[in-house]
Design a protein around this motif. Structure first.
Motif, PDB file in Angstrom:
ATOM      1  N   ASN A 114       0.845  -1.178   0.000  1.00 52.33           N
ATOM      2  CA  ASN A 114       0.000   0.000   0.000  1.00 52.33           C
ATOM      3  C   ASN A 114       0.884   1.232   0.000  1.00 52.33           C
ATOM      4  OD1 ASN A 114      -2.108   1.791   0.269  1.00 52.33           O
ATOM      5  ND2 ASN A 114      -2.701   1.110   2.317  1.00 52.33           N
ATOM      6  N   GLY A 116       0.533   5.657   0.191  1.00 49.76           N
ATOM      7  CA  GLY A 116      -0.395   6.738   0.468  1.00 49.76           C
ATOM      8  C   GLY A 116       0.329   8.031   0.734  1.00 49.76           C
ATOM      9  N   SER A 118       0.011  11.768   3.030  1.00 47.17           N
ATOM     10  CA  SER A 118      -0.670  12.528   4.076  1.00 47.17           C
ATOM     11  C   SER A 118      -0.126  13.945   4.075  1.00 47.17           C
ATOM     12  CB  SER A 118      -0.478  11.877   5.445  1.00 47.17           C
ATOM     13  OG  SER A 118       0.871  11.922   5.812  1.00 47.17           O
ATOM     14  N   GLU A 123      -0.828  11.760  10.469  1.00 45.49           N
ATOM     15  CA  GLU A 123      -2.150  11.619   9.859  1.00 45.49           C
ATOM     16  C   GLU A 123      -2.212  10.307   9.085  1.00 45.49           C
ATOM     17  OE1 GLU A 123      -3.498  16.171   8.809  1.00 45.49           O
ATOM     18  OE2 GLU A 123      -3.020  14.801   7.201  1.00 45.49           O
ATOM     19  N   SER A 124      -3.402   9.726   9.014  1.00 46.75           N
ATOM     20  CA  SER A 124      -3.601   8.557   8.156  1.00 46.75           C
ATOM     21  C   SER A 124      -3.485   9.015   6.708  1.00 46.75           C
ATOM     22  CB  SER A 124      -4.973   7.942   8.394  1.00 46.75           C
ATOM     23  OG  SER A 124      -5.035   7.415   9.692  1.00 46.75           O
ATOM     24  N   SER A 125      -2.847   8.189   5.920  1.00 41.43           N
ATOM     25  CA  SER A 125      -2.641   8.563   4.529  1.00 41.43           C
ATOM     26  C   SER A 125      -3.866   8.239   3.689  1.00 41.43           C
ATOM     27  CB  SER A 125      -1.424   7.843   3.965  1.00 41.43           C
ATOM     28  OG  SER A 125      -1.644   6.457   3.980  1.00 41.43           O
ATOM     29  N   ARG A 126      -3.961   8.966   2.588  1.00 35.46           N
ATOM     30  CA  ARG A 126      -4.973   8.645   1.591  1.00 35.46           C
ATOM     31  C   ARG A 126      -4.370   7.566   0.718  1.00 35.46           C
ATOM     32  NH1 ARG A 126      -4.960  14.775   0.571  1.00 35.46           N
ATOM     33  NH2 ARG A 126      -3.145  14.055  -0.538  1.00 35.46           N
ATOM     34  N   ARG A 127      -5.126   6.562   0.419  1.00 35.15           N
ATOM     35  CA  ARG A 127      -4.595   5.455  -0.404  1.00 35.15           C
ATOM     36  C   ARG A 127      -4.288   5.915  -1.794  1.00 35.15           C
ATOM     37  NH1 ARG A 127      -6.266  -0.304   1.221  1.00 35.15           N
ATOM     38  NH2 ARG A 127      -5.315  -0.683  -0.773  1.00 35.15           N
TER      39      ARG A 127
END
Length: 129
Positions: A114, A116, A118, A123-127
């Protein structure tokens, strides 16, 4: 960690303190930019000591082409998708017997599953894929 030209002493102090520079693993995970992917097969042939493995397998079982270099009896392979040249992962393979491993033994294997992006650390990353 941010680096600026001439900060060699800062990097040395950071390494001694156990701070890890995350730029190299991040670059591996991202793989080369789109324009560089197309140029990769031609460039790798010009680098002394670099070979091509036509069928390498990453930790997820995906087959690809690898750019490899051998050192101290171990071949380190950077594995790319054969069609897109997207970086898939790495693999270490012994190519000769040593005191700690036999030829043909897999010493390390990784897979990028995966990617991503950010905006801010933590922060959680966007895929991306």
């Amino acid at each position: 960690m941010r680096h600026f030209p001439g900060d060699r002493g800062q990097r040395t102090r950071a390494r001694r303190a156990g701070v890890r520079d995350h730029r190299r693993p991040a670059a591996r995970a991202a793989g080369p930019a789109q324009g560089q992917r197309r140029a990769l097969p031609g460039r790798r042939a010009r680098i002394p000591g670099v070979t091509v493995v036509d069928d390498a397998v990453d930790a997820a079982g995906r087959h690809g082409v690898a750019v490899a270099r051998t050192h101290a009896g171990e071949r380190t392979e950077w594995i790319f998708d054969k069609n897109t040249l997207e970086f898939l992962g790495e693999r270490g393979v012994m190519v000769e017997d040593t005191a700690w491993a036999k030829a043909g033994q897999i010493t390390a294997t990784t897979a990028v599953l995966n990617r991503g992006i950010s905006d801010e650390p933590g922060e959680s990353s966007r895929r991306a894929n």
